[in-house]
Design a protein around this motif. Structure first.
Motif, PDB file in Angstrom:
ATOM      1  N   VAL A 178       0.464  -1.036  -0.517  1.00 46.91           N
ATOM      2  CA  VAL A 178      -0.335   0.206   0.258  1.00 46.91           C
ATOM      3  C   VAL A 178       0.726   1.114  -0.174  1.00 46.91           C
ATOM      4  O   VAL A 178       1.693   1.499   0.925  1.00 46.91           O
ATOM      5  N   GLN A 179       1.041   1.944  -1.057  1.00 47.13           N
ATOM      6  CA  GLN A 179       1.087   3.423  -1.081  1.00 47.13           C
ATOM      7  C   GLN A 179       0.528   4.246  -0.013  1.00 47.13           C
ATOM      8  O   GLN A 179      -0.903   4.241  -0.047  1.00 47.13           O
ATOM      9  N   LEU A 180       0.867   5.532   0.545  1.00 47.30           N
ATOM     10  CA  LEU A 180       0.448   6.111   1.358  1.00 47.30           C
ATOM     11  C   LEU A 180       0.729   8.008   1.626  1.00 47.30           C
ATOM     12  O   LEU A 180       2.359   7.810   1.530  1.00 47.30           O
ATOM     13  N   GLN A 181       0.394   8.911   0.895  1.00 45.81           N
ATOM     14  CA  GLN A 181       1.126   9.860   0.484  1.00 45.81           C
ATOM     15  C   GLN A 181       0.244  10.378   2.085  1.00 45.81           C
ATOM     16  O   GLN A 181      -1.207  11.221   1.738  1.00 45.81           O
ATOM     17  N   ALA A 182       1.413  11.680   3.158  1.00 47.30           N
ATOM     18  CA  ALA A 182       0.559  12.093   3.943  1.00 47.30           C
ATOM     19  C   ALA A 182       1.414  13.303   3.526  1.00 47.30           C
ATOM     20  O   ALA A 182       1.273  13.574   3.269  1.00 47.30           O
ATOM     21  N   SER A 183      -0.329  14.544   4.001  1.00 46.35           N
ATOM     22  CA  SER A 183       0.161  15.886   4.378  1.00 46.35           C
ATOM     23  C   SER A 183      -0.183  16.744   5.170  1.00 46.35           C
ATOM     24  O   SER A 183      -1.051  15.790   5.870  1.00 46.35           O
ATOM     25  N   GLY A 184      -0.357  18.042   5.679  1.00 47.21           N
ATOM     26  CA  GLY A 184      -0.921  18.404   6.585  1.00 47.21           C
ATOM     27  C   GLY A 184      -0.242  19.060   7.673  1.00 47.21           C
ATOM     28  O   GLY A 184      -0.326  19.811   8.368  1.00 47.21           O
ATOM     29  N   GLY A 185       1.187  18.289   7.709  1.00 52.09           N
ATOM     30  CA  GLY A 185       1.849  19.585   9.075  1.00 52.09           C
ATOM     31  C   GLY A 185       2.545  20.700   8.687  1.00 52.09           C
ATOM     32  O   GLY A 185       1.747  21.141   7.641  1.00 52.09           O
ATOM     33  N   GLY A 186       2.885  20.673  10.478  1.00 48.88           N
ATOM     34  CA  GLY A 186       3.205  22.440  10.107  1.00 48.88           C
ATOM     35  C   GLY A 186       3.233  22.853  11.124  1.00 48.88           C
ATOM     36  O   GLY A 186       3.459  22.450  12.019  1.00 48.88           O
ATOM     37  N   LEU A 187       3.512  24.347  11.064  1.00 50.38           N
ATOM     38  CA  LEU A 187       3.980  24.974  12.974  1.00 50.38           C
ATOM     39  C   LEU A 187       2.440  25.806  12.775  1.00 50.38           C
ATOM     40  O   LEU A 187       2.031  26.244  12.576  1.00 50.38           O
TER      41      LEU A 187
END
Length: 121
Positions: free
Chosen positions: A1-10
């Protein structure tokens, strides 16, 4: 399964962030989804997980009442809504998928690339 995470930050303490993780898989509902986090020098810890049906969930005590995991099986995406963030939530967050029934120590577990969340005081 390929997983693409996003949304991190300060974000400042008390603020909110939402992480997303898109799974490239045909049978998304055959996987439980989870979010782990890790800080330097510590082991990766399971923060929250959600079973294939979007009903059975787990939350670490440290995030109960502040974090919410959800999934959209049609979009093959899992989300982590993080509210009332604290400096101790600062970590690299990893999305993970494990086949239903396999558990979070399975060799069949798949990881996404981490996304950094930094909470300033």
């Amino acid at each position: 399964v390929q997983l693409q995470a996003s949304g991190g930050g300060l974000v400042q303490a008390g603020g909110s962030l939402r992480l997303s993780c898109a799974a490239l898989v045909r049978t998304f509902n055959g996987y439980a989804m989870g979010w782990f986090r890790q800080t330097p020098g510590t082991e990766r810890e399971l923060v929250t997980s959600l079973d294939w049906n979007g009903v059975d969930s787990y939350y670490a005590d440290s995030v109960k009442g502040r974090f919410t995991i959800s999934r959209d099986n049609a979009k093959t995406t899992v989300y982590l809504q993080m509210n009332s963030l604290k400096p101790e939530d600062t970590a690299v967050y990893y999305c993970a998928a494990t086949p239903v029934g396999s558990g979070w120590t399975s060799q069949r577990l798949s990881w996404g690339r981490g996304t950094l969340v930094t909470v300033s005081s």
